[in-house]
Motif scaffolding. Structure first.
Motif, PDB file in Angstrom:
ATOM      1  N   GLU A   1      47.851  28.857 -28.718  1.00 19.22           N
ATOM      2  CA  GLU A   1      47.757  29.970 -27.720  1.00 19.22           C
ATOM      3  C   GLU A   1      47.229  31.279 -28.287  1.00 19.22           C
ATOM      4  O   GLU A   1      46.348  31.997 -27.851  1.00 19.22           O
ATOM      5  CB  GLU A   1      48.972  30.274 -27.175  1.00 19.22           C
ATOM      6  N   MET A   2      47.517  31.515 -29.684  1.00 19.14           N
ATOM      7  CA  MET A   2      47.084  32.591 -30.100  1.00 19.14           C
ATOM      8  C   MET A   2      45.503  32.638 -30.225  1.00 19.14           C
ATOM      9  O   MET A   2      44.896  33.499 -30.040  1.00 19.14           O
ATOM     10  CB  MET A   2      47.864  32.849 -31.679  1.00 19.14           C
TER      11      MET A   2
ATOM     12  N   THR B   1      55.988  22.952 -31.802  1.00 18.54           N
ATOM     13  CA  THR B   1      56.006  24.332 -31.229  1.00 18.54           C
ATOM     14  C   THR B   1      55.079  25.265 -31.814  1.00 18.54           C
ATOM     15  O   THR B   1      54.295  26.130 -31.473  1.00 18.54           O
ATOM     16  CB  THR B   1      57.335  24.822 -31.378  1.00 18.54           C
ATOM     17  N   GLN B   2      54.777  25.360 -33.220  1.00 23.48           N
ATOM     18  CA  GLN B   2      54.044  25.787 -34.214  1.00 23.48           C
ATOM     19  C   GLN B   2      52.551  25.570 -33.673  1.00 23.48           C
ATOM     20  O   GLN B   2      51.861  26.425 -33.526  1.00 23.48           O
ATOM     21  CB  GLN B   2      54.143  25.501 -35.646  1.00 23.48           C
TER      22      GLN B   2
ATOM     23  N   ARG C   1      51.483  24.535 -30.749  1.00 20.50           N
ATOM     24  CA  ARG C   1      51.178  24.998 -29.511  1.00 20.50           C
ATOM     25  C   ARG C   1      50.729  26.649 -29.378  1.00 20.50           C
ATOM     26  O   ARG C   1      50.053  27.219 -28.975  1.00 20.50           O
ATOM     27  CB  ARG C   1      52.299  24.675 -28.414  1.00 20.50           C
ATOM     28  N   GLN C   2      51.969  27.438 -30.195  1.00 14.16           N
ATOM     29  CA  GLN C   2      51.770  28.699 -30.625  1.00 14.16           C
ATOM     30  C   GLN C   2      50.358  29.193 -31.019  1.00 14.16           C
ATOM     31  O   GLN C   2      49.721  30.014 -30.719  1.00 14.16           O
ATOM     32  CB  GLN C   2      53.090  29.381 -31.379  1.00 14.16           C
ATOM     33  N   TYR C   3      49.946  28.465 -32.141  1.00 17.16           N
ATOM     34  CA  TYR C   3      48.624  28.667 -32.750  1.00 17.16           C
ATOM     35  C   TYR C   3      47.626  28.472 -31.846  1.00 17.16           C
ATOM     36  O   TYR C   3      46.935  29.499 -31.881  1.00 17.16           O
ATOM     37  CB  TYR C   3      48.607  27.719 -33.857  1.00 17.16           C
TER      38      TYR C   3
END
Length: 54
Positions: free
Chosen positions: A16-17, A9-10, A12-14
Motif C-alpha cells: 500500500e505504501m 500484514t507487513q 500488505r502495508q508495504y
C-alpha cells in the motif's frame, strides 16, 4: 505487551505504501533533453524551480 505483526500484514502495508509512493512520484529525469525542452514536469524541473526561487 508485545507488538507482533505477521508477515502478510507487513507485506500488505508495504504494498500500500509503495503504491501511494508510485502514485505521487515525479517522472525520472531525462538527461538527453535540455531542461527547457521537457514536455512534462519531472524531478529536474522541480529542482530547477526550487533553485530559481532562492
Amino acid at each position: 505487551m508485545t507488538l507482533v505483526v505477521d508477515e502478510r500484514t507487513q507485506l500488505r502495508q508495504y504494498g500500500e505504501m509503495f503504491a501511494r509512493l508510485a502514485e505521487y512520484a515525479l517522472a525520472p529525469v531525462d538527461v538527453s533533453l535540455a531542461p527547457e525542452a521537457h514536455p512534462v514536469k519531472d524531478s529536474l524541473a522541480l529542482i530547477q524551480h526550487l533553485l530559481s526561487t532562492l
